[in-house]
Each structure stands twice: as structure tokens, then as C-alpha cells.
Motif scaffolding. Structure first.
Motif, PDB file in Angstrom:
ATOM      1  N   GLY A 133      78.966 109.497 113.645  1.00 51.23           N
ATOM      2  CA  GLY A 133      77.729 109.298 114.395  1.00 51.23           C
ATOM      3  C   GLY A 133      77.835 109.604 115.879  1.00 51.23           C
ATOM      4  O   GLY A 133      76.935 109.260 116.650  1.00 51.23           O
ATOM      5  N   VAL A 134      78.918 110.271 116.287  1.00 54.28           N
ATOM      6  CA  VAL A 134      79.107 110.550 117.713  1.00 54.28           C
ATOM      7  C   VAL A 134      78.863 112.034 118.009  1.00 54.28           C
ATOM      8  O   VAL A 134      79.238 112.907 117.224  1.00 54.28           O
ATOM      9  N   VAL A 161      69.859 114.608 115.594  1.00 50.52           N
ATOM     10  CA  VAL A 161      69.931 113.156 115.808  1.00 50.52           C
ATOM     11  C   VAL A 161      69.944 112.448 114.451  1.00 50.52           C
ATOM     12  O   VAL A 161      70.728 111.520 114.218  1.00 50.52           O
ATOM     13  N   ALA A 162      69.113 112.921 113.516  1.00 49.74           N
ATOM     14  CA  ALA A 162      69.067 112.302 112.176  1.00 49.74           C
ATOM     15  C   ALA A 162      70.428 112.439 111.498  1.00 49.74           C
ATOM     16  O   ALA A 162      70.920 111.496 110.864  1.00 49.74           O
ATOM     17  N   ALA A 163      71.049 113.601 111.627  1.00 49.77           N
ATOM     18  CA  ALA A 163      72.368 113.809 110.998  1.00 49.77           C
ATOM     19  C   ALA A 163      73.400 112.866 111.608  1.00 49.77           C
ATOM     20  O   ALA A 163      74.214 112.277 110.893  1.00 49.77           O
ATOM     21  N   LEU A 164      73.341 112.692 112.928  1.00 54.93           N
ATOM     22  CA  LEU A 164      74.277 111.768 113.584  1.00 54.93           C
ATOM     23  C   LEU A 164      74.039 110.348 113.080  1.00 54.93           C
ATOM     24  O   LEU A 164      74.980 109.601 112.789  1.00 54.93           O
ATOM     25  N   VAL A 177      71.414 115.709 124.494  1.00 51.80           N
ATOM     26  CA  VAL A 177      72.122 114.522 124.985  1.00 51.80           C
ATOM     27  C   VAL A 177      71.128 113.400 125.267  1.00 51.80           C
ATOM     28  O   VAL A 177      71.340 112.249 124.896  1.00 51.80           O
ATOM     29  N   ARG A 178      70.006 113.757 125.867  1.00 51.23           N
ATOM     30  CA  ARG A 178      68.966 112.751 126.168  1.00 51.23           C
ATOM     31  C   ARG A 178      68.475 112.089 124.878  1.00 51.23           C
ATOM     32  O   ARG A 178      68.344 110.869 124.787  1.00 51.23           O
ATOM     33  N   ALA A 189      68.269 107.603 121.173  1.00 48.51           N
ATOM     34  CA  ALA A 189      68.350 107.085 119.797  1.00 48.51           C
ATOM     35  C   ALA A 189      69.415 105.994 119.679  1.00 48.51           C
ATOM     36  O   ALA A 189      69.629 105.447 118.605  1.00 48.51           O
ATOM     37  N   GLY A 190      70.097 105.713 120.764  1.00 47.57           N
ATOM     38  CA  GLY A 190      71.092 104.639 120.753  1.00 47.57           C
ATOM     39  C   GLY A 190      72.436 105.070 120.181  1.00 47.57           C
ATOM     40  O   GLY A 190      73.297 104.228 119.910  1.00 47.57           O
TER      41      GLY A 190
END
Ligand code: SAM
Length: 297
Positions: free
Chosen positions: A26-27, A92-95, A120-121, A126-127
């Protein structure tokens, strides 16, 4: 590109195998890559590129050359200025579902005049975690080798090509009380140095750093006037960074000084708009004051 010797490649490869990076799910890792010399990549960067599920790159073909050089076979996807906006949600969803990804650009540090800011933003919003893996950047290499006091400094990146935005940015750079780093193409170098000289004065010190970390690396130091003349006569090749030295501390002009200056410009035939631009560029005064001076004199 200049490259490391085979022995260095083997050593780097061995080090990556011996010191694997613990890749977190998730990074998003933001990984710097070389700006010319292929040896300028950290062992950690290689381990991350090897360990993540996917490498997001500005240009997949370009990235594969670098990755292949180090035996990294991680799948790649394109993330560039034309698809960043629409790709971000998917990444973002994949992360969020546990994938790990690395972001690289064609050269140097992503987000420094390169894509990645939106991503990055969005990841931060998304936390999720963003982990930088620092390394080469043309701006820092130019500051470090240029000989102009580097701290504090501002990395401006490319100047706008033309119009009011360019005028305003040049005015800002020339007034800056510390070093300013500007990226420029070889074709526009002489023109930009002349534009800077017109506002900062031909005597302001600067450095042109060319082909950093590569075979024909060069630092040319001088005044803006000297550098503009040199590169007008000797069109450069390769990649270029300009480091402009700090503006000397200026005494604020009095209202009377400004009125006199505005009148002198008008007497020379300058239109009110040109008077306004000149006063703002030279003294950093507010637009409404410049307007008043340009019209009242
Ligand atoms: N992200 C990169 C970084 O961290 O340096 C900068 C990317 S920007 C799109 C590319 C510009 O950086 C080039 O046009 C040039 O102005 C500068 N640049 C990149 N590599 C360079 C090098 N080896 N020598 C001098 N300037 C370089």
C-alpha cells in the motif's frame, strides 16, 4: 548516458540481493534515478524498484533501459503529464488494495519539473503512505558544483516561455534575495540569459551547469552579460541548468524616486503598460501603485 563499469554493476546487483528492501504493502515509493551517469542510483532505489509490484514511469521504454541495466524486471506502466489526471484514482485504489508501487521520472527526482505531483497529493489525501527514495537531481547538482552560495535557494524549474507570466517570473527571480535555479533548453539559453540580464543587470553573477554527471560536464561562471554573449556566439548542446546568484540588498526607492523613474521611462517613449511592467520588475512594487505611477506622470 555514461554508465558504470561491469564490475560496479555486479557489485550493485549483489548488494541488492544481499540487502533487500522490506517493501510495504500500500505504499507509493517516489524514487530518484540518474540524470546522466547510470551509476548515480542508490542501492535502496534498486532494491525498491526490484521489490515493488509495479513501476510507474514517465516513459516506459526509457525506464526499461535503466531497469534492464540493473536486471530489474518489475512490470511498468506509463504515468506522464497527459494521463496523470485520469490514472490517479486507479493507482490510489490499487494501493488501497495492498499493491506497492514506485514512481520514477525519465531522469532525476520525480515532481521536480516532472510528473507526479497530482499522484502524490491524491495518495496523501487518501491517507496512504508516500516514501521518498532520494537521489540525483540536476538542480541540486548545479547548486552543489556551481560555487554560488546554495543555501537558501529556490528551485524554479522552467520559466514560462513567453508573455506576462514569463516577465513576472523573471522579475521575481531577479529580485530573489537568494540563489535561484532555472532549467533551460540549449536552444533558449542565450535568450533567457539576456532576459535575466535585462532585469537583474548584466553584472549579476550566474553559473551555467551543462551535462551534469556526463562526459562533457561543464560549469561556466561569469556575469549574466558575459554568459549571454558567450552562448550567443557559441550555441550550447546538451542539458542545462542556470543558477542565478542572489539579488544584492536593495534600498527601497522613495515615492519621489519612483515618480522620477516613471517619468523618465515615459519620456523615452514607453507606453504606460511598459512603464508599469518595468517598475514592478525592477522594484517589486504592487500593481496598483505601478499603475498609478505609470498613468499619473
Ligand atoms: N526531475 C529532474 C531533476 O530532478 O533534475 C528534472 C527534469 S526536467 C524535465 C529536465 C531538465 O532538467 C533538463 O531540461 C535540464 O534543464 C535539467 N537537467 C536534467 N538533467 C541534466 C543534466 N544532466 N545536466 C544539466 N541539466 C540537466
Amino acid at each position: 548516458m555514461t554508465g558504470p563499469e561491469p564490475a560496479a554493476l555486479e557489485a550493485a546487483d549483489a548488494a541488492v540481493r544481499v540487502v533487500p528492501e522490506a517493501i510495504e504493502a500500500g505504499v507509493l515509493y517516489v524514487v530518484s534515478t540518474p540524470i546522466g551517469h547510470l551509476g548515480d542510483i542508490s542501492l535502496r532505489a534498486l532494491a525498491v524498484l526490484q521489490g515493488v509490484d509495479r513501476v510507474l514511469c514517465e516513459d516506459t521504454r526509457h525506464a526499461r533501459t535503466l531497469l534492464a541495466r540493473y536486471g530489474v524486471r518489475t512490470p511498468t506502466s506509463a504515468l506522464h503529464e497527459h494521463n496523470e489526471a485520469r490514472s490517479v484514482a486507479q493507482i490510489v485504489a490499487a494501493l488501497q488494495s495492498g499493491a506497492s508501487m514506485a514512481l520514477i521520472s525519465d531522469a532525476g527526482t520525480p515532481l521536480v519539473s516532472d510528473p507526479g505531483e497530482r499522484l502524490v497529493r491524491a495518495v496523501v489525501d487518501a491517507g496512504a503512505r508516500v516514501v521518498p527514495v532520494p537521489g540525483a537531481s540536476a538542480a541540486l547538482a548545479a547548486l552543489v558544483g556551481g560555487g554560488i552560495p546554495a543555501h537558501p535557494s529556490t528551485i524554479l524549474g522552467f520559466l514560462p516561455r513567453k508573455g506576462g507570466e514569463r516577465t513576472a517570473m523573471i522579475a521575481w527571480a531577479c529580485r530573489c534575495p537568494h540563489a535561484v535555479v532555472v532549467y533551460e533548453s540549449p536552444a533558449r539559453l542565450a535568450h533567457t540569459l539576456s532576459d535575466l540580464a535585462a532585469v537583474a543587470g548584466a553584472e549579476r553573477e550566474a553559473v551555467v551547469a551543462r551535462e551534469l554527471t556526463k562526459r562533457f560536464e561543464e560549469f561556466r561562471r561569469g556575469t549574466l552579460g558575459q554568459l549571454a554573449a558567450y552562448y550567443t556566439d557559441t550555441p550550447p548542446r546538451g542539458e542545462i541548468v542556470i543558477v542565478l546568484s542572489a539579488a544584492p540588498p536593495a534600498e527601497a526607492p522613495t515615492d519621489a524616486d519612483l515618480r522620477l523613474e516613471a517619468r523618465a521611462l515615459r519620456d523615452e517613449g514607453a507606453a504606460p503598460r511598459a512603464v508599469m511592467d518595468a517598475l514592478m520588475a525592477r522594484h517589486g512594487i504592487a500593481r496598483n501603485l505601478a499603475y498609478k505611477l505609470a498613468h499619473d506622470t
